[in-house]
Design a protein around this motif. Structure first.
Motif, short mmCIF file in Angstrom:
data_model
loop_
_atom_site.label_atom_id
_atom_site.label_comp_id
_atom_site.label_asym_id
_atom_site.label_seq_id
_atom_site.Cartn_x
_atom_site.Cartn_y
_atom_site.Cartn_z
N ILE A 280 0.68 -1.30 -0.29
CA ILE A 280 -0.03 -0.08 0.04
C ILE A 280 0.90 1.23 0.05
O ILE A 280 0.58 2.13 -0.60
CB ILE A 280 -0.85 0.03 1.22
N TYR B 149 -5.14 1.01 4.49
CA TYR B 149 -5.93 0.67 3.28
C TYR B 149 -7.12 1.68 3.27
O TYR B 149 -7.78 2.10 2.19
CB TYR B 149 -6.72 -0.76 3.89
N SER C 274 -6.24 4.61 1.69
CA SER C 274 -5.92 4.65 0.08
C SER C 274 -6.84 4.97 -0.75
O SER C 274 -7.13 5.27 -1.82
CB SER C 274 -5.50 3.16 -0.10
N MET D 141 -6.06 0.18 -4.53
CA MET D 141 -6.29 -1.09 -3.91
C MET D 141 -7.41 -1.71 -4.64
O MET D 141 -8.61 -1.24 -5.04
CB MET D 141 -6.50 -1.18 -2.16
N SER E 51 -3.31 -5.16 -3.65
CA SER E 51 -3.22 -3.74 -4.57
C SER E 51 -3.57 -3.96 -6.05
O SER E 51 -3.70 -5.03 -6.32
CB SER E 51 -1.72 -3.45 -4.44
#
Length: 358
Positions: free
Chosen positions: A49, A318, A321, A331, A338
């Protein structure tokens, strides 16, 4: 830990935090010995990530892959169903588990769906070609771990069965191109029957709706290409409403619960899969997550006044992201890897498409 750095993501610090655990885990990690592949997945996927897999040398990556394969059940059971159910990957060669029926301790060298899921995802992230995976036996293990109601046992040793292991089974089948090994219709039925009256999805039918089980159910339907058909329009409408209402500042996992960093993934990813993430208050969510980062050691905690840990570090990153934070990789919400790793998986699928092994 709130200071002037709390409002920005300290990428280099989080990279250092994740990498250090790969080679020097604290002594309390002994309690997680039987789940080592999952702990490893949090570290490796967390670095991915952060676009930081380059902090690992080629030799280190190969060594990690070799270790994962050392956790693969080596049985060649042919058509013995009881033996086939033991296949896949396990958590540790050194841990033991108390037998469910007596006080004896048995070696935990039996496959587990969660450990198999974590192992396969980590291999893909590290660029492995999966050629050493015993694909047929692994998929037969998934097949014979499926229950009559469509759910899946986590393992033949003291196995649990709920929505978590439905999701693990679906990812395994997706990665290994093996949906033909399971009864998809019964799995869909189990998920649809687990939709709670308030709109969310529970771990099983008639259980309270939860953010984690809602993700597992929706991601599973997506991976089976059944998201648009499995639930009724009313169920879908109520689920979307239930998910959106979980945002307070960040997200809570259930009504009347505190905000928790990990639900920025469980709820956020579910909304992402359903095309609803644009309805999230990005600024509130981002600030809620960033207030949980430790600005001295790196890592994220469950909430701002608790200790950091790998799980909340991974899911906190996460969750960030999803909001296009500079420096974070995009992701794949349903597979929990990813998009870079997903593209590698697509290459493998194309490579093996004409091979009867796949």
């Amino acid at each position: 830990m709130e200071n002037q750095n709390s409002c920005k993501l300290l990428i280099d610090l989080h990279i250092k935090f994740l990498r250090q655990f790969l080679f020097q885990a604290p002594k309390n990690f002994v309690f997680y010995e039987y789940t080592r592949p999952t702990i490893l997945f949090f570290m490796i996927s967390g670095l991915d990530i952060l676009n930081a897999l380059n902090v690992l040398s080629s030799e280190e990556k190969l060594g990690i892959c070799d270790w994962i394969y050392s956790q693969q059940v080596k049985l060649k059971p042919e058509n013995d169903i009881e033996e086939l159910r033991k296949c896949g990957f396990y958590g540790s060669r050194t841990s033991t588990v108390k037998d469910c029926d007596n006080e004896n301790l048995s070696q935990l060298n039996v496959g587990n769906l969660a450990m198999t899921y974590s192992s396969l995802c980590t291999l893909i992230i590290l660029g492995d070609d999966l050629s050493r995976v015993n694909r047929i036996n692994t998929l037969k293990a998934v097949k014979y771990l499926q229950n009559e109601n469509g759910s899946f046992l986590s393992s033949v040793v003291c196995g649990e069965n709920d929505m978590r292991f439905v999701y693990c089974a679906m990812v395994i089948c997706y990665i290994l191109n093996g949906f033909s090994y399971i009864n998809i219709e019964k799995t869909i039925q189990f998920i649809s029957q687990s939709v709670h009256y308030d709109g969310g999805i529970g771990l099983k039918p008639n259980l309270e709706a939860h953010g984690g089980s809602s993700f597992c159910g929706i991601a599973s339907l997506f991976l089976m290409d059944q998201l648009e058909t499995a639930l009724t329009s009313i169920q879908m409408k109520n689920l979307k409403r239930w998910l959106i209402f979980r945002q307070q500042s960040g997200f809570q996992g259930r009504p009347n619960k505190d905000v928790d960093t990990c639900y920025s993934f469980w709820i956020g990813a579910t909304l992402k899969i359903m095309g609803m993430f644009s309805y999230v208050n990005w600024e509130e969510n981002k600030n809620s997550i960033l207030l949980c980062q430790n600005t001295i050691t790196g890592g994220f905690s469950k909430c701002s006044h608790t200790e950091v840990d790998l799980l909340h570090t991974y899911f906190g990153l996460y969750g960030l992201s999803f909001m296009n934070i500079t420096g974070l990789n995009e992701m794949h919400s349903a597979l929990n890897i990813s998009m870079r790793a997903y593209e590698h998986l697509k290459v493998l699928h194309n490579l093996y498409k004409t091979n009867s092994y796949w």
